[in-house]
Design a protein around this motif. Structure first.
Motif, mmCIF file in Angstrom:
data_model
loop_
_atom_site.group_PDB
_atom_site.id
_atom_site.type_symbol
_atom_site.label_atom_id
_atom_site.label_comp_id
_atom_site.label_asym_id
_atom_site.label_seq_id
_atom_site.Cartn_x
_atom_site.Cartn_y
_atom_site.Cartn_z
ATOM 1 N N MET A 1 6.441 1.579 -1.065
ATOM 2 C CA MET A 1 7.508 2.397 -1.592
ATOM 3 C C MET A 1 7.201 2.652 -3.056
ATOM 4 N N MET A 2 7.346 3.878 -3.473
ATOM 5 C CA MET A 2 7.089 4.251 -4.853
ATOM 6 C C MET A 2 8.406 4.210 -5.621
ATOM 7 N N LEU A 3 8.452 3.486 -6.723
ATOM 8 C CA LEU A 3 9.633 3.408 -7.561
ATOM 9 C C LEU A 3 9.264 3.848 -8.963
ATOM 10 N N SER A 4 10.193 4.468 -9.634
ATOM 11 C CA SER A 4 9.935 4.841 -11.019
ATOM 12 C C SER A 4 9.888 3.576 -11.868
ATOM 13 N N GLY A 5 9.366 3.707 -13.071
ATOM 14 C CA GLY A 5 9.170 2.548 -13.923
ATOM 15 C C GLY A 5 10.440 1.843 -14.322
ATOM 16 N N ASP A 6 11.584 2.544 -14.350
ATOM 17 C CA ASP A 6 12.825 1.921 -14.807
ATOM 18 C C ASP A 6 13.614 1.256 -13.691
ATOM 19 N N HIS A 7 13.151 1.320 -12.446
ATOM 20 C CA HIS A 7 13.851 0.693 -11.320
ATOM 21 C C HIS A 7 12.960 -0.373 -10.707
ATOM 22 N N GLN A 8 13.557 -1.464 -10.370
ATOM 23 C CA GLN A 8 12.864 -2.523 -9.654
ATOM 24 C C GLN A 8 13.362 -2.510 -8.223
ATOM 25 N N GLU A 9 12.549 -3.024 -7.291
ATOM 26 C CA GLU A 9 12.938 -3.039 -5.889
ATOM 27 C C GLU A 9 14.202 -3.858 -5.677
ATOM 28 N N SER A 10 14.388 -4.921 -6.469
ATOM 29 C CA SER A 10 15.571 -5.763 -6.302
ATOM 30 C C SER A 10 16.836 -5.060 -6.789
ATOM 31 N N ASP A 11 16.727 -3.992 -7.607
ATOM 32 C CA ASP A 11 17.889 -3.245 -8.074
ATOM 33 C C ASP A 11 18.501 -2.394 -6.962
ATOM 34 N N LEU A 12 17.722 -2.123 -5.941
ATOM 35 C CA LEU A 12 18.191 -1.260 -4.867
ATOM 36 C C LEU A 12 18.997 -2.059 -3.853
ATOM 37 N N PRO A 13 19.925 -1.418 -3.129
ATOM 38 C CA PRO A 13 20.789 -2.154 -2.205
ATOM 39 C C PRO A 13 20.020 -2.890 -1.113
ATOM 40 N N TRP A 14 18.923 -2.339 -0.665
ATOM 41 C CA TRP A 14 18.180 -2.998 0.408
ATOM 42 C C TRP A 14 17.211 -4.041 -0.145
ATOM 43 N N GLY A 15 17.161 -4.219 -1.451
ATOM 44 C CA GLY A 15 16.279 -5.200 -2.062
ATOM 45 C C GLY A 15 16.836 -6.617 -2.017
ATOM 46 N N HIS A 16 18.060 -6.811 -1.542
ATOM 47 C CA HIS A 16 18.704 -8.121 -1.520
ATOM 48 C C HIS A 16 18.668 -8.743 -0.131
ATOM 49 N N THR A 17 17.614 -8.535 0.601
ATOM 50 C CA THR A 17 17.537 -9.052 1.967
ATOM 51 C C THR A 17 17.379 -10.562 2.004
ATOM 52 N N ASP A 18 16.767 -11.160 0.954
ATOM 53 C CA ASP A 18 16.560 -12.605 0.964
ATOM 54 C C ASP A 18 17.887 -13.360 1.032
ATOM 55 N N GLU A 47 1.722 -7.132 -2.225
ATOM 56 C CA GLU A 47 1.639 -6.519 -3.548
ATOM 57 C C GLU A 47 0.224 -6.019 -3.824
ATOM 58 N N LYS A 48 -0.780 -6.825 -3.467
ATOM 59 C CA LYS A 48 -2.166 -6.403 -3.649
ATOM 60 C C LYS A 48 -2.468 -5.167 -2.811
ATOM 61 N N ARG A 49 -1.971 -5.142 -1.567
ATOM 62 C CA ARG A 49 -2.186 -4.005 -0.684
ATOM 63 C C ARG A 49 -1.547 -2.746 -1.271
ATOM 64 N N ARG A 50 -0.321 -2.883 -1.781
ATOM 65 C CA ARG A 50 0.362 -1.729 -2.391
ATOM 66 C C ARG A 50 -0.401 -1.214 -3.603
ATOM 67 N N LYS A 51 -0.872 -2.143 -4.437
ATOM 68 C CA LYS A 51 -1.615 -1.728 -5.625
ATOM 69 C C LYS A 51 -2.915 -1.032 -5.245
ATOM 70 N N ARG A 52 -3.621 -1.571 -4.246
ATOM 71 C CA ARG A 52 -4.882 -0.973 -3.805
ATOM 72 C C ARG A 52 -4.643 0.417 -3.249
ATOM 73 N N ARG A 53 -3.574 0.576 -2.465
ATOM 74 C CA ARG A 53 -3.283 1.877 -1.871
ATOM 75 C C ARG A 53 -2.815 2.902 -2.895
ATOM 76 N N ALA A 54 -2.395 2.441 -4.048
ATOM 77 C CA ALA A 54 -1.912 3.350 -5.075
ATOM 78 C C ALA A 54 -3.053 3.934 -5.902
ATOM 79 N N THR A 55 -4.261 3.441 -5.735
ATOM 80 C CA THR A 55 -5.376 3.932 -6.544
ATOM 81 C C THR A 55 -5.844 5.292 -6.046
ATOM 82 N N ALA A 56 -6.365 6.084 -6.960
ATOM 83 C CA ALA A 56 -6.869 7.424 -6.627
ATOM 84 C C ALA A 56 -8.047 7.325 -5.654
ATOM 85 N N LYS A 57 -8.890 6.317 -5.834
ATOM 86 C CA LYS A 57 -10.053 6.134 -4.958
ATOM 87 C C LYS A 57 -9.609 5.903 -3.510
ATOM 88 N N TYR A 58 -8.610 5.041 -3.311
ATOM 89 C CA TYR A 58 -8.115 4.759 -1.970
ATOM 90 C C TYR A 58 -7.497 6.014 -1.348
#
Length: 115
Positions: A1-18, A47-58
């Motif tokens: 999921m792509m989030l802008s820099g000012d939002h964290q995944e935990s800020d979103l309503p579905w981020g509180h699943t734990d 997290e590593k998978r998300r970061k790898r998939r976010a690269t231009a090369k991937y």
């Protein structure tokens, strides 16, 4: 999921699943979800998978693989289309029309063999 820099995944309503899962686990009498040692490893792998998939090369490699797949798919449909009888022979057919015509033609050939 792509989030802008000012939002964290935990800020979103579905981020509180734990906390929801922890409370459900406590109600069901099972071990709370957040206490597994492997969970941190899973999160770091994700997290590593998300970061790898976010690269231009991937993304570029993925787009190339997808183009190759689509070309192979279209070649297969073109070859199937050549085997099917239609009037006129060069009539343009959609992929669904090619599949439906192939089904009918196979059914017809099966019927001819049964006679």
């Amino acid at each position: 999921m792509m989030l802008s820099g000012d939002h964290q995944e935990s800020d979103l309503p579905w981020g509180h699943t734990d906390t929801l899962l922890d409370s459900l686990g406590a109600q069901c009498g099972s071990m709370p979800v957040g206490t597994h040692d492997g969970e941190a490893k899973v999160r770091s792998k994700e997290e590593k998978r998300r970061k790898r998939r976010a690269t231009a090369k991937y993304r570029s490699a993925h787009a190339t693989r997808e183009r190759v797949r689509v070309v192979a798919f279209n070649v297969a449909f073109a070859e199937l289309r050549k085997l099917l009888p239609t009037l006129p022979p060069d009539k343009k057919l959609s992929k669904i029309e090619i599949l439906r015509l192939a089904i009918c033609y196979i059914s017809y050939l099966d019927h001819v063999l049964d006679i």
